[in-house]
Design a protein around this motif. Structure first.
Motif, PDB file in Angstrom:
ATOM      1  N   ASN A   5       0.831  -1.202   0.000  1.00 39.06           N
ATOM      2  CA  ASN A   5       0.000   0.000   0.000  1.00 39.06           C
ATOM      3  C   ASN A   5       0.863   1.248   0.000  1.00 39.06           C
ATOM      4  O   ASN A   5       0.378   2.340  -0.256  1.00 39.06           O
ATOM      5  N   VAL A   6       2.138   1.087   0.311  1.00 39.07           N
ATOM      6  CA  VAL A   6       3.072   2.211   0.401  1.00 39.07           C
ATOM      7  C   VAL A   6       3.762   2.402  -0.954  1.00 39.07           C
ATOM      8  O   VAL A   6       4.376   1.485  -1.488  1.00 39.07           O
ATOM      9  N   THR A   7       3.640   3.597  -1.512  1.00 41.55           N
ATOM     10  CA  THR A   7       4.330   3.920  -2.765  1.00 41.55           C
ATOM     11  C   THR A   7       5.380   5.006  -2.563  1.00 41.55           C
ATOM     12  O   THR A   7       6.287   5.145  -3.376  1.00 41.55           O
ATOM     13  N   GLU A   8       5.250   5.750  -1.461  1.00 43.91           N
ATOM     14  CA  GLU A   8       6.196   6.826  -1.174  1.00 43.91           C
ATOM     15  C   GLU A   8       6.660   6.738   0.265  1.00 43.91           C
ATOM     16  O   GLU A   8       5.876   6.463   1.175  1.00 43.91           O
ATOM     17  N   LEU A   9       7.938   6.958   0.482  1.00 50.05           N
ATOM     18  CA  LEU A   9       8.523   6.875   1.812  1.00 50.05           C
ATOM     19  C   LEU A   9       8.998   8.248   2.263  1.00 50.05           C
ATOM     20  O   LEU A   9       9.441   9.064   1.448  1.00 50.05           O
ATOM     21  N   ILE A  10       8.888   8.493   3.562  1.00 54.76           N
ATOM     22  CA  ILE A  10       9.382   9.738   4.165  1.00 54.76           C
ATOM     23  C   ILE A  10      10.694   9.429   4.886  1.00 54.76           C
ATOM     24  O   ILE A  10      10.766   8.504   5.697  1.00 54.76           O
ATOM     25  N   ILE A  89      10.907   9.826  -0.928  1.00 52.36           N
ATOM     26  CA  ILE A  89      11.451   9.024  -2.021  1.00 52.36           C
ATOM     27  C   ILE A  89      10.437   7.924  -2.326  1.00 52.36           C
ATOM     28  O   ILE A  89       9.758   7.430  -1.419  1.00 52.36           O
ATOM     29  N   THR A  90      10.281   7.582  -3.583  1.00 55.66           N
ATOM     30  CA  THR A  90       9.363   6.500  -3.929  1.00 55.66           C
ATOM     31  C   THR A  90       9.954   5.165  -3.480  1.00 55.66           C
ATOM     32  O   THR A  90      11.172   5.038  -3.301  1.00 55.66           O
ATOM     33  N   LEU A  91       9.075   4.173  -3.311  1.00 57.46           N
ATOM     34  CA  LEU A  91       9.546   2.843  -2.910  1.00 57.46           C
ATOM     35  C   LEU A  91      10.487   2.271  -3.980  1.00 57.46           C
ATOM     36  O   LEU A  91      11.522   1.675  -3.645  1.00 57.46           O
ATOM     37  N   GLU A  92      10.143   2.488  -5.247  1.00 58.44           N
ATOM     38  CA  GLU A  92      11.016   2.019  -6.334  1.00 58.44           C
ATOM     39  C   GLU A  92      12.357   2.755  -6.300  1.00 58.44           C
ATOM     40  O   GLU A  92      13.420   2.151  -6.519  1.00 58.44           O
ATOM     41  N   GLY A  93      12.310   4.056  -6.035  1.00 59.32           N
ATOM     42  CA  GLY A  93      13.541   4.833  -5.932  1.00 59.32           C
ATOM     43  C   GLY A  93      14.400   4.366  -4.775  1.00 59.32           C
ATOM     44  O   GLY A  93      15.637   4.338  -4.875  1.00 59.32           O
ATOM     45  N   CYS A  94      13.751   4.007  -3.682  1.00 56.96           N
ATOM     46  CA  CYS A  94      14.460   3.508  -2.500  1.00 56.96           C
ATOM     47  C   CYS A  94      15.180   2.197  -2.817  1.00 56.96           C
ATOM     48  O   CYS A  94      16.360   2.025  -2.492  1.00 56.96           O
ATOM     49  N   LEU A  95      14.478   1.274  -3.477  1.00 60.51           N
ATOM     50  CA  LEU A  95      15.080  -0.004  -3.847  1.00 60.51           C
ATOM     51  C   LEU A  95      16.219   0.184  -4.853  1.00 60.51           C
ATOM     52  O   LEU A  95      17.240  -0.515  -4.793  1.00 60.51           O
ATOM     53  N   THR A  96      16.061   1.144  -5.758  1.00 59.96           N
ATOM     54  CA  THR A  96      17.117   1.442  -6.730  1.00 59.96           C
ATOM     55  C   THR A  96      18.362   1.959  -6.029  1.00 59.96           C
ATOM     56  O   THR A  96      19.491   1.563  -6.351  1.00 59.96           O
ATOM     57  N   GLN A  97      18.154   2.854  -5.036  1.00 58.72           N
ATOM     58  CA  GLN A  97      19.288   3.392  -4.282  1.00 58.72           C
ATOM     59  C   GLN A  97      20.009   2.278  -3.524  1.00 58.72           C
ATOM     60  O   GLN A  97      21.247   2.218  -3.520  1.00 58.72           O
ATOM     61  N   ILE A  98      19.244   1.397  -2.901  1.00 59.07           N
ATOM     62  CA  ILE A  98      19.839   0.268  -2.178  1.00 59.07           C
ATOM     63  C   ILE A  98      20.640  -0.614  -3.130  1.00 59.07           C
ATOM     64  O   ILE A  98      21.762  -1.034  -2.819  1.00 59.07           O
ATOM     65  N   PHE A  99      20.081  -0.887  -4.310  1.00 59.97           N
ATOM     66  CA  PHE A  99      20.742  -1.760  -5.287  1.00 59.97           C
ATOM     67  C   PHE A  99      22.107  -1.203  -5.679  1.00 59.97           C
ATOM     68  O   PHE A  99      23.127  -1.896  -5.579  1.00 59.97           O
ATOM     69  N   PHE A 100      22.158   0.046  -6.120  1.00 64.76           N
ATOM     70  CA  PHE A 100      23.421   0.620  -6.583  1.00 64.76           C
ATOM     71  C   PHE A 100      24.388   0.862  -5.428  1.00 64.76           C
ATOM     72  O   PHE A 100      25.605   0.720  -5.591  1.00 64.76           O
ATOM     73  N   PHE A 101      23.845   1.197  -4.254  1.00 69.08           N
ATOM     74  CA  PHE A 101      24.695   1.404  -3.080  1.00 69.08           C
ATOM     75  C   PHE A 101      25.454   0.133  -2.732  1.00 69.08           C
ATOM     76  O   PHE A 101      26.663   0.159  -2.450  1.00 69.08           O
ATOM     77  N   HIS A 102      24.766  -1.008  -2.795  1.00 69.47           N
ATOM     78  CA  HIS A 102      25.408  -2.275  -2.454  1.00 69.47           C
ATOM     79  C   HIS A 102      26.275  -2.804  -3.587  1.00 69.47           C
ATOM     80  O   HIS A 102      27.320  -3.417  -3.332  1.00 69.47           O
ATOM     81  N   ILE A 171      11.187   6.237   7.188  1.00 72.74           N
ATOM     82  CA  ILE A 171      12.491   5.587   7.336  1.00 72.74           C
ATOM     83  C   ILE A 171      13.375   6.436   8.249  1.00 72.74           C
ATOM     84  O   ILE A 171      13.620   7.608   7.963  1.00 72.74           O
ATOM     85  N   ASP A 172      13.840   5.826   9.340  1.00 75.83           N
ATOM     86  CA  ASP A 172      14.672   6.552  10.302  1.00 75.83           C
ATOM     87  C   ASP A 172      16.134   6.514   9.857  1.00 75.83           C
ATOM     88  O   ASP A 172      16.987   5.853  10.465  1.00 75.83           O
ATOM     89  N   HIS A 173      16.413   7.222   8.780  1.00 70.18           N
ATOM     90  CA  HIS A 173      17.772   7.309   8.245  1.00 70.18           C
ATOM     91  C   HIS A 173      17.817   8.508   7.310  1.00 70.18           C
ATOM     92  O   HIS A 173      16.798   9.182   7.099  1.00 70.18           O
ATOM     93  N   TYR A 174      18.992   8.778   6.722  1.00 70.53           N
ATOM     94  CA  TYR A 174      19.075   9.881   5.768  1.00 70.53           C
ATOM     95  C   TYR A 174      19.191   9.368   4.332  1.00 70.53           C
ATOM     96  O   TYR A 174      19.263  10.143   3.384  1.00 70.53           O
ATOM     97  N   PHE A 175      19.214   8.029   4.162  1.00 74.08           N
ATOM     98  CA  PHE A 175      19.126   7.433   2.829  1.00 74.08           C
ATOM     99  C   PHE A 175      18.540   6.036   2.989  1.00 74.08           C
ATOM    100  O   PHE A 175      18.357   5.535   4.105  1.00 74.08           O
ATOM    101  N   CYS A 176      18.214   5.405   1.879  1.00 77.07           N
ATOM    102  CA  CYS A 176      17.602   4.083   1.931  1.00 77.07           C
ATOM    103  C   CYS A 176      18.662   3.008   2.107  1.00 77.07           C
ATOM    104  O   CYS A 176      19.605   2.925   1.308  1.00 77.07           O
ATOM    105  N   ASP A 177      18.493   2.197   3.134  1.00 73.87           N
ATOM    106  CA  ASP A 177      19.347   1.036   3.330  1.00 73.87           C
ATOM    107  C   ASP A 177      18.479  -0.095   3.862  1.00 73.87           C
ATOM    108  O   ASP A 177      17.315   0.107   4.231  1.00 73.87           O
ATOM    109  N   LEU A 178      19.040  -1.289   3.932  1.00 69.92           N
ATOM    110  CA  LEU A 178      18.234  -2.474   4.210  1.00 69.92           C
ATOM    111  C   LEU A 178      17.625  -2.484   5.611  1.00 69.92           C
ATOM    112  O   LEU A 178      16.422  -2.696   5.762  1.00 69.92           O
TER     113      LEU A 178
END
Length: 308
Positions: A5-10, A89-102, A171-178
Motif C-alpha cells: 500500500n506504500v508507494t512513497e517513503l518519508i 522518495i518512492t519505494l522504487e527509488g528507495c530499492l534502486t538506491q539500495i541496489f546501486f549502493f550495495h 524511514i529513520d535514516h538519511y538514505f535508503c538502506d536495508l
C-alpha cells in the motif's frame, strides 16, 4: 512485491533541527564536490600519464571511479534533502538506491582486496610480477569485482522485494538502506536480517581478514629487502591500509550486529558514505610521489598548451 500500500517513503534525515541541517548543507556540499574532483583527477591523471601504467595505478583509477559513483548514489539526494522540509522518495527509488549502493560498496571491497593482492605479488614475487599481473589479468580482476558486487546486490534486492509494505512509511535514516527499510515492513524480517548479516557482514569480514593476512605476509617478506626497498614498499602499503581501515571499520560496525535506532549509526554511515570517498584520493596522492609528479606534469602541459 505484494501487498504494497506504500508507494512513497518519508526520510527522517540526519538531524531534525532546520538550522543544523543548513550547517550540514554548507559542510557536506564542498565535501562531495571535493570527492568528485579529487577522484576524477586521479582517473584523468592515470589515463593520460604513461608513467602511471603499472597495475597498481590501473586499479587505483577504477577505485576512484567507484568512489565517485558510490558517493553519488547517496550524497546528492542527501544534500538536497537538507534544505527540504519533507524528505520523500518512492519505494522504487528507495530499492534502486539500495541496489546501486550495495553494488558499488561490494565492488569497492573487492577492488581493495585485489589491490592488496597486487602489492603482495609486487613485493613477494617481483620477478614474476609482470607475468602474473598482466593487463588481461588486471581487467579480469576488475570485471570480477564488478560481477561480485552485482551478484551480492541482486541477492539483497531479491530478499527485500518479497516483503510487504503497508505502513508506516517513515524511514529513520538519511538514505535508503536495508535495516531501516526492514523496520517498516509488515512482516517478520528476522530471516531477511540474517541473510543480510551473512551476505554483507561476512563479505566485509572475510575480505578484511584476507587483506590483513596478505599484509602480514608482505611485512614478513620485507625483511629480505633493502632499507630503501622497505621504505618504498611500506609507504605504498600504508596508504592502502589507511583506506582499508577507513572503509571496513564502519561497514563491519554496522552490518555485523543487530540493527538499532541509535543516532550514532547514522553518524557512522555519514563517515563511510560522505567523508571516506573524499579522503581516499588525498591519502593516495599525498603519500605517492609518482602520482603527484604525474598530476603536476599533466597540469603544466595543459597550462602550456593553453598559452600557445
Amino acid at each position: 512485491m505484494s501487498k504494497n500500500n506504500v508507494t512513497e517513503l518519508i526520510i527522517v534525515g540526519l538531524f531534525q533541527d532546520p538550522e543544523v541541517q543548513k550547517v550540514c548543507f554548507v559542510l557536506f556540499l564542498p565535501v562531495y564536490l571535493a570527492t568528485v574532483v579529487g577522484n576524477g583527477l586521479i582517473v584523468v591523471t592515470v589515463y593520460c600519464s604513461k608513467s602511471l601504467s603499472s597495475p597498481m595505478y590501473f586499479f587505483l583509477s577504477y577505485l576512484s571511479l567507484v568512489e565517485i559513483s558510490y558517493s553519488s548514489t547517496v550524497v546528492p539526494k542527501f544534500i538536497t534533502d537538507l534544505l527540504a522540509k519533507i524528505k520523500t522518495i518512492t519505494l522504487e527509488g528507495c530499492l534502486t538506491q539500495i541496489f546501486f549502493f550495495h553494488v558499488l560498496g561490494v565492488t569497492e571491497i573487492l577492488l581493495l582486496t585485489v589491490m592488496a593482492y597486487d602489492r603482495y605479488v609486487a613485493i613477494c614475487k617481483p620477478l614474476h610480477y609482470t607475468t602474473i599481473m598482466s593487463r588481461p589479468v588486471c581487467r579480469l580482476l576488475v570485471a570480477g569485482s564488478w560481477l561480485g558486487g552485482l551478484v551480492h546486490s541482486m541477492l539483497q534486492i531479491f530478499v527485500t522485494v518479497q516483503l510487504p509494505f503497508c505502513g508506516p512509511n517513515v524511514i529513520d535514516h538519511y538514505f535508503c538502506d536495508l535495516h531501516p527499510l526492514f523496520k517498516i515492513a509488515c512482516a517478520d524480517t528476522s530471516v531477511e536480517g540474517i541473510i543480510v548479516l551473512s551476505n554483507s557482514g561476512l563479505i566485509s569480514v572475510l575480505s578484511f581478514l584476507l587483506l590483513v593476512t596478505s599484509y602480514i605476509v608482505i611485512l614478513v617478506n620485507l625483511r629480505n629487502h633493502s632499507a630503501e626497498g622497505r621504505r618504498k614498499a611500506l609507504s605504498t602499503c600504508a596508504s592502502h591500509i589507511m583506506v582499508v581501515i577507513l572503509f571496513f571499520g564502519p561497514a563491519i560496525f554496522l552490518y555485523m550486529r543487530p540493527s538499532s535506532t541509535f543516532t550514532e549509526d547514522k553518524l557512522v554511515a555519514v563517515f563511510y558514505t560522505v567523508i571516506t570517498p573524499m579522503l581516499n584520493p588525498i591519502i593516495y596522492t599525498l603519500r605517492n610521489t609518482e602520482v603527484k609528479n604525474a598530476m603536476r606534469n599533466l597540469w603544466c602541459k595543459k597550462v602550456y598548451s593553453g598559452m600557445e
